[in-house]
Design a protein around this motif. Structure first.
Motif, PDB file in Angstrom:
ATOM      1  N   GLY A  72       0.765  -1.113  -0.074  1.00 55.18           N
ATOM      2  CA  GLY A  72       0.135  -0.021  -0.023  1.00 55.18           C
ATOM      3  C   GLY A  72       0.961   1.322   0.022  1.00 55.18           C
ATOM      4  N   PRO A  73       0.297   2.461  -0.261  1.00 53.16           N
ATOM      5  CA  PRO A  73       1.126   3.871  -0.687  1.00 53.16           C
ATOM      6  C   PRO A  73       1.573   4.081   0.951  1.00 53.16           C
ATOM      7  N   ALA A  74       2.791   4.428   1.231  1.00 51.91           N
ATOM      8  CA  ALA A  74       3.525   4.944   2.380  1.00 51.91           C
ATOM      9  C   ALA A  74       2.864   6.104   2.931  1.00 51.91           C
ATOM     10  N   ASN A  75       2.629   7.133   2.074  1.00 50.31           N
ATOM     11  CA  ASN A  75       2.349   8.250   2.241  1.00 50.31           C
ATOM     12  C   ASN A  75       1.541   9.294   1.250  1.00 50.31           C
ATOM     13  N   LYS A  76       0.967  10.227   1.511  1.00 50.11           N
ATOM     14  CA  LYS A  76      -0.042  10.759   0.597  1.00 50.11           C
ATOM     15  C   LYS A  76       0.738  11.007  -0.845  1.00 50.11           C
ATOM     16  N   SER A  77       2.159  11.419  -0.810  1.00 46.81           N
ATOM     17  CA  SER A  77       2.724  11.582  -2.071  1.00 46.81           C
ATOM     18  C   SER A  77       3.076  10.465  -2.797  1.00 46.81           C
ATOM     19  N   SER A  78       3.112   9.381  -2.182  1.00 41.82           N
ATOM     20  CA  SER A  78       3.877   8.120  -2.954  1.00 41.82           C
ATOM     21  C   SER A  78       2.905   7.371  -4.043  1.00 41.82           C
ATOM     22  N   GLY A  79       1.836   8.388  -4.330  1.00 41.03           N
ATOM     23  CA  GLY A  79       1.293   7.925  -5.877  1.00 41.03           C
ATOM     24  C   GLY A  79       0.238   6.679  -5.419  1.00 41.03           C
ATOM     25  N   GLU A  80       0.030   5.829  -6.421  1.00 39.96           N
ATOM     26  CA  GLU A  80      -1.069   4.651  -6.375  1.00 39.96           C
ATOM     27  C   GLU A  80      -0.556   3.658  -5.875  1.00 39.96           C
ATOM     28  N   CYS A  81      -1.241   2.763  -5.221  1.00 37.44           N
ATOM     29  CA  CYS A  81      -0.900   1.406  -4.496  1.00 37.44           C
ATOM     30  C   CYS A  81      -0.354   0.516  -5.683  1.00 37.44           C
ATOM     31  N   ALA A  82       0.466  -0.248  -5.347  1.00 35.89           N
ATOM     32  CA  ALA A  82       1.080  -1.240  -6.351  1.00 35.89           C
ATOM     33  C   ALA A  82       0.219  -2.422  -6.421  1.00 35.89           C
ATOM     34  N   THR A  83      -0.690  -2.443  -5.602  1.00 38.16           N
ATOM     35  CA  THR A  83      -1.463  -3.939  -5.646  1.00 38.16           C
ATOM     36  C   THR A  83      -2.857  -3.423  -6.228  1.00 38.16           C
ATOM     37  N   CYS A  84      -3.620  -2.347  -5.665  1.00 40.04           N
ATOM     38  CA  CYS A  84      -4.759  -2.067  -5.999  1.00 40.04           C
ATOM     39  C   CYS A  84      -5.097  -0.951  -6.732  1.00 40.04           C
ATOM     40  N   GLY A  85      -3.853  -0.233  -7.076  1.00 42.48           N
ATOM     41  CA  GLY A  85      -3.963   1.105  -7.779  1.00 42.48           C
ATOM     42  C   GLY A  85      -4.776   2.298  -7.148  1.00 42.48           C
ATOM     43  N   ALA A  86      -5.352   2.095  -6.087  1.00 33.75           N
ATOM     44  CA  ALA A  86      -5.848   3.183  -5.377  1.00 33.75           C
ATOM     45  C   ALA A  86      -4.613   4.178  -4.691  1.00 33.75           C
ATOM     46  N   VAL A  87      -5.275   5.456  -4.349  1.00 31.91           N
ATOM     47  CA  VAL A  87      -4.220   6.425  -3.741  1.00 31.91           C
ATOM     48  C   VAL A  87      -4.586   5.983  -2.187  1.00 31.91           C
ATOM     49  N   MET A  88      -3.701   6.786  -1.510  1.00 33.75           N
ATOM     50  CA  MET A  88      -3.393   6.553   0.103  1.00 33.75           C
ATOM     51  C   MET A  88      -4.801   6.261   0.642  1.00 33.75           C
ATOM     52  N   LYS A  89      -5.570   7.487   0.171  1.00 35.74           N
ATOM     53  CA  LYS A  89      -6.891   7.496   1.311  1.00 35.74           C
ATOM     54  C   LYS A  89      -7.990   6.568   0.619  1.00 35.74           C
ATOM     55  N   ASP A  90      -7.708   5.820  -0.404  1.00 37.67           N
ATOM     56  CA  ASP A  90      -8.695   4.930  -0.944  1.00 37.67           C
ATOM     57  C   ASP A  90      -8.365   3.621  -0.398  1.00 37.67           C
ATOM     58  N   CYS A  91      -6.751   3.304  -0.654  1.00 41.50           N
ATOM     59  CA  CYS A  91      -6.203   1.878  -0.424  1.00 41.50           C
ATOM     60  C   CYS A  91      -6.713   1.410   0.984  1.00 41.50           C
ATOM     61  N   PRO A  92      -7.006   0.174   1.154  1.00 42.77           N
ATOM     62  CA  PRO A  92      -7.302  -0.207   2.479  1.00 42.77           C
ATOM     63  C   PRO A  92      -6.004  -0.865   3.114  1.00 42.77           C
ATOM     64  N   GLY A  93      -5.075  -1.019   2.379  1.00 43.31           N
ATOM     65  CA  GLY A  93      -3.865  -1.528   2.991  1.00 43.31           C
ATOM     66  C   GLY A  93      -3.508  -2.903   2.623  1.00 43.31           C
ATOM     67  N   HIS A  94      -2.639  -3.613   2.303  1.00 42.96           N
ATOM     68  CA  HIS A  94      -2.563  -4.933   2.084  1.00 42.96           C
ATOM     69  C   HIS A  94      -1.449  -5.447   3.075  1.00 42.96           C
ATOM     70  N   PHE A  95      -1.613  -6.873   3.174  1.00 42.63           N
ATOM     71  CA  PHE A  95      -0.435  -7.404   4.261  1.00 42.63           C
ATOM     72  C   PHE A  95       0.710  -8.169   3.316  1.00 42.63           C
ATOM     73  N   GLY A  96       1.519  -8.393   3.929  1.00 43.28           N
ATOM     74  CA  GLY A  96       2.627  -9.328   3.628  1.00 43.28           C
ATOM     75  C   GLY A  96       2.899 -10.253   4.516  1.00 43.28           C
ATOM     76  N   PHE A  97       3.446 -11.320   4.142  1.00 47.19           N
ATOM     77  CA  PHE A  97       3.885 -12.331   5.250  1.00 47.19           C
ATOM     78  C   PHE A  97       5.400 -12.599   5.223  1.00 47.19           C
ATOM     79  N   LEU A  98       5.982 -13.470   6.524  1.00 47.55           N
ATOM     80  CA  LEU A  98       7.085 -13.512   6.904  1.00 47.55           C
ATOM     81  C   LEU A  98       7.293 -14.705   7.399  1.00 47.55           C
ATOM     82  N   VAL A  99       8.086 -15.725   6.461  1.00 44.29           N
ATOM     83  CA  VAL A  99       8.186 -17.138   7.145  1.00 44.29           C
ATOM     84  C   VAL A  99       9.274 -17.145   8.133  1.00 44.29           C
ATOM     85  N   LEU A 100       9.080 -17.934   9.263  1.00 43.75           N
ATOM     86  CA  LEU A 100      10.099 -17.932  10.432  1.00 43.75           C
ATOM     87  C   LEU A 100      10.956 -19.387   9.864  1.00 43.75           C
TER      88      LEU A 100
END
Ligand SMILES: [Mg+2]
Ligand SMILES: [Zn+2]
Ligand SMILES: [Zn+2]
Length: 965
Positions: A72-100
């Motif tokens: 998801g976009p890190a801040n207002k100026s970082s443009g569109e989300c690489a996953t959903c294409g939405a801007v900061m205020k519309d992107c719900p944020g996406h999870f990542g995972f980390l394998v232990l």
């Protein structure tokens, strides 16, 4: 948990709008919360995170790093989300995972994990209960009548059952595989779970002998005790059958309590702050994740180096057996890796809760990075800090101070505050000129305005271009103007304990920096002016204002809903001055009387001057007439007050004359709003009385007043008693006594009365009279009852103004001369004290001779103590009485105590005559030093001097004794 195919993700539109079904509403059947499994975490995630670097050399977030753009976009100026294409205020944020590299325990569930382990076989995962018992419990647990809370209780019972076997040091043999189980507990000092079989007699002996031949066993390894590592717990949980999970009230597979993967949250919840172009400040959560990735990498490397390790992680039965036989070897075999594994475990635990115990000293950081638990809990946490209460607009807070010149319904607001708080006023032909002036004054000049809103919704700040805005002002515009006099505000002091803690006042904009209000309103807020702060809120609509003023207005809340007593009432020096004004011998000539009449208002209200009480040789008015004016200033005020009240000083005339002829002028008599007789004040404390619990017999000859509580149904054996003031209800009480339907209250003399109730305890009550609060026959109560709130409030306003100004001119102070005893008093007091001392000496002598008559239930020493205490208390009472008699009527403490504004006769006599016996917890002062209460006394002394019967002069002397003696 919603799972999602990554292929579909592109077609889904992420939005923060709630998803609404077309088919109308549906009923939610049940909620279920559970920990996510490792596959769910992977499915939910957009990408795997494995790099601990944040940025590439070009300051771009790197893929696979913790700031991966796909999260998801890190801040207002970082443009569109690489996953959903939405801007900061519309992107719900996406999870990542980390394998232990190896699984770890979830610290949040540590005790649950221990509980489950207590119940299952540490080899085959079967429940450690006999078949019959297991089925019984299962049946209970499956019962549809069972409520969730009862199920939790049942689970605790099962855990206790399984655990009790192990804690009694009896080997628990698994009924399925024959494995001998020990007790399970949390490890001390490290994050882990111990399986302790050392205390099982005889079982482990074979292992011990075997091991004694190996080289490593020479050290202090405990053969039978070993840590249950997360991998093994995982495999144990994995193999548990569903039925056993149900038995333990687990709604979900317990294997989810062990973490194999970690969900990396979207960047939006852990924003990084760019400090410089090349520097950034990362959120604590990001830092924690970074540390996890680093320790994970170290562990992975160690595992690769030690090839033997993986087979010992408990995936096969053979392996587990092997581990049991050589339990302690776990540590040796995986030596290096175990250390890195522990570090990873601690890192993951701190990611969840950075306050956990069992963190090795070497890993404790100087600046703690907070975990998720820290975000949520505590005062500044999400719940208490952001959700339960939040900061709001149109609010002010500052220190409060008193101002008797304000009406009780007003609150003085500093100009500075009035310039920030605004009210949106709509322009009409009534106010257009005023608002035009406000608009052209702008935000920084009072009275001004901050914003201008057109009916179409457009807004203008009035910081600039005010001239045009003022000229173009038209009907229907809304002006956010500064607060002005008469605006409605809510005023509040914490703690808000009852509804009068927040009341509605009218604004009065004033210079300086404090919020000010009339002292009469201190009571409901429980405020004083020793630095208290209060809050103010400005309602923003006409409806809100109306509602506030009708429901929460000070006028409409003069009395408490608890029992109808007046709560907003005159206090302290208002009482003192009223008391002094209404003295019998106070007279004023025309000039001073007129001046005082003018004190009452703001100089604009007409006052009808009454006929002077004395006409020749010069016209004189009495102080009582001033009060008549106060209640009814002019003929337009249609208040005709009629009531009588017995003040505290009231006593019957000796020859049985009319009440109004009371020698102390204690009978307050208002007729047609004229104060005919009586000195106003507020009776307190002298009238306290003792309620005797129900089992005590009514004593003839003493007056008993009883009355059952009007509000509560009367129950026998539980004395709830409410009395009333003097005459009124005596008859009812008598009736209750004679019928035996109420319990006995026993009074020392007929003139005291009862207010309050008793639960069989002794209680003190005071009755407050004419002006004070808490009395239903007083001036304000009668005004409120007969002439409504406005009459009572305006009378209170007048009194506040009059008495503040009057006492300012008159002067009222206290000095050392007020508490200096006269020679006569001093000698008398000495005599009384000497007498008492002699009595005590007599008792002590009797005690030493063994002749002291014992009191019931006491031994000799106790009888002596109680005897001496009695005598000493008596001394104080006597000197107190004497002291009150000899005081001059002008004595300030005496006046204050008489009118009820502050202090009591006991306070006065303690200041002037003697402090008296001080009792600690109902006893004389205990011996804080060896065999004596203070170091300058002889040991084992029993004499009163020991007991701090310090007369005033001796106080200094005894301290000298301590320091120089
Ligand atoms: Mg205070
Ligand atoms: Zn997105
Ligand atoms: Zn087993």
């Amino acid at each position: 948990m919603r799972t999602m195919n990554r292929g579909q993700a592109k077609t889904l539109i992420f939005t923060k709008q709630p998803f609404i079904e077309d088919e109308g509403h549906r009923k939610i059947e049940k909620w279920q919360f559970s920990a996510m499994s490792d596959t769910e975490i992977v499915n939910m995630a957009e990408t795997q995170i494995y790099k601990c670097n944040y940025y590439d050399p070009n300051q771009k977030p790197i893929e696979g790093g913790l700031l991966d753009p796909r999260l998801g976009p890190a801040n207002k100026s970082s443009g569109e989300c690489a996953t959903c294409g939405a801007v900061m205020k519309d992107c719900p944020g996406h999870f990542g995972f980390l394998v232990l590299a190896l699984p770890v325990l979830n610290v949040g569930y540590l005790s649950t994990i221990v509980d489950i382990l207590k119940c299952i076989c540490k080899l085959c995962s079967g429940i450690l209960l006999e078949e019959g018992m297991r089925n019984d419990f299962l049946k209970k647990m499956r019962s549809p009548k069972m409520e969730p809370l009862r199920k939790t209780e049942l689970m605790k019972k099962i855990v206790k059952k399984c655990n009790s076997l192990a804690t009694n040091y009896r080997p628990v043999k698994c009924s399925k595989c024959g494995f001998i189980n020990g007790s399970v507990k949390k490890a001390v000092g490290v994050l882990g779970i111990i399986h302790d079989r050392s205390k099982l007699n005889g079982v482990m002996d074979d292992f011990r002998t075997t091991l004694s031949h190996t080289k490593e066993s020479k050290a202090s390894f405990n053969v039978a005790t070993h840590m249950l590592n997360p991998a093994r717990i995982y495999s144990l949980f994995k193999r548990m059958v569903d039925e056993d999970c149900e038995l333990l009230n687990l709604s979900n597979r317990p294997a989810n309590l062990i973490m194999k993967n970690i969900a990396v949250p979207p960047i939006a919840i852990r924003p990084s702050v760019i400090v410089d172009r090349s520097l950034s400040n990362e959120n604590d959560i990001t830092e924690r994740l970074k540390r996890i990735i680093q320790s994970n990498a170290i562990l992975r490397r160690d595992l690769l180096e030690a090839k033997s390790a993986p087979k010992c992680l408990g995936h096969s039965r053979r392996c587990i057996l092997f581990e049991d036989v050589l339990g302690f070897f776990m540590g040796c075999l995986v030596g290096m890796e175990q250390a890195s594994w522990d570090i990873l475990q601690v890192e993951v635990a701190q990611y969840i809760n950075s306050d956990i115990r069992g963190v090795p000293f070497s890993m404790q950081t100087a600046k703690p990075l907070s975990g998720f638990v820290q975000r949520l809990k505590g005062k500044g946490g999400r719940f208490r800090g952001n959700l339960s209460g939040k900061r709001v607009e149109y609010t002010g807070r500052t220190v409060i101070s008193p101002d008797p010149n304000l009406k009780i319904t007003e609150v003085g607001i500093p100009i500075k505050m009035a310039q920030i708080l605004t009210y949106p006023e709509r322009v009409s032909h009534h106010n257009i000129e005023k608002l035009r002036q406000c608009v052209s004054n702008g935000p920084d000049k009072y009275p001004g305005a901050r914003m201008l809103r057109n009916p179409d919704g457009t807004e203008w700040s009035l910081k600039v271009n005010r001239k045009n805005a003022a000229d173009g002002l038209k009907y229907g515009d809304i002006v956010e103007r500064h607060l002005e006099d008469g605006d409605i505000v809510l005023f509040n002091r914490q703690p808000s304990l009852h509804r009068m803690s927040i009341m509605c006042h009218r604004a009065k904009v004033m210079p300086w920096r404090t919020l000010r209000f009339n002292e009469s309103v201190c009571n409901p807020y429980n405020a004083d002016f020793d630095g208290d702060e209060m809050n103010m809120h400005v309602p923003q609509t006409e409806e809100a204002r109306t509602e506030a003023v009708m429901l929460m207005g000070v006028q409409n809340n003069l009395c408490t809903p608890k029992n109808g007593e007046v709560l907003v009432a005159s206090t302290q020096d208002f009482l003192t001055s009223s008391f002094l004004i209404t003295r019998k011998d106070t007279f004023y000539d025309r000039a001073s009387f007129s001046l005082m009449c003018s004190y009452m208002g703001d100089g604009t209200d007409p006052v009808d001057l009454p006929t002077p009480a004395v006409i020749k040789p010069i016209e004189l008015w009495t102080g009582k007439q001033l009060f008549s004016v106060l209640v009814r200033p002019n003929s337009n005020v249609r208040v005709y007050l009629n009531f009588t009240v017995n003040e505290k000083s009231y006593s019957k005339t000796e020859d049985g004359g009319p009440e109004a002829m009371c020698p102390n002028d204690g009978f307050v008599y208002f007729r047609n709003s004229e104060l005919i007789a009586g000195q106003l004040g507020k009776g307190t404390l002298d009238r306290f009385m003792v309620l005797v619990p129900g089992h005590m017999k009514y004593q003839p000859g003493k007056v008993a007043y009883l009355w059952q509580n009007r509000n509560l149904p009367y129950e026998h054996g539980h004395s709830s008693v409410v009395g009333s003031y003097q005459g009124h209800l005596q008859k009812k009480m008598w009736a209750a006594v004679t019928k035996g339907s109420a319990e006995c209250i026993y009074l020392e003399d007929a003139h005291r009365s009862v207010v309050g109730s008793s639960q069989g305890h002794f209680q003190k009550f005071c009755i407050c009279i004419t002006l004070g609060n808490g009395n239903k026959d007083g001036l304000y109560s009668v005004l409120l009852r007969d002439y409504k709130a406005h009459a009572a409030a305006s009378c209170m306003n007048r009194l506040a103004k009059l008495s503040a100004r009057w006492i300012g001119n008159h002067g009222f102070s206290i000095g050392i001369s007020d508490v200096q005893p006269s020679d006569n008093l001093y000698n008398e007091k000495e005599k009384i004290i000497k007498e008492g001392y002699n009595k005590c000496a007599g008792m002590i002598q009797l005690y030493n001779e063994g002749q002291l008559p014992l009191e019931p239930g006491c031994d000799a020493a106790q009888s002596l103590e109680s005897g001496i205490t009695k005598i000493l208390n008596n001394i104080r009472d006597q000197t107190g009485k004497l002291c009150m008699q000899t005081l001059h009527w002008r004595n300030s403490p005496l006046i204050m105590s008489q009118c009820g504004s502050k202090g009591s006769p006991i306070n006065i006599s303690q200041m002037i005559a003697c402090v008296g016996q001080q009792s600690v917890g109902g006893r004389r002062a205990p011996n804080g030093f060896i065999d004596r209460s203070l170091p300058h006394f002889p040991r084992k002394a029993k004499t009163p001097a020991v007991d701090e019967l310090w007369d005033r002069v001796k106080v200094l002397g005894s301290f000298m004794g301590i320091y120089f003696g």
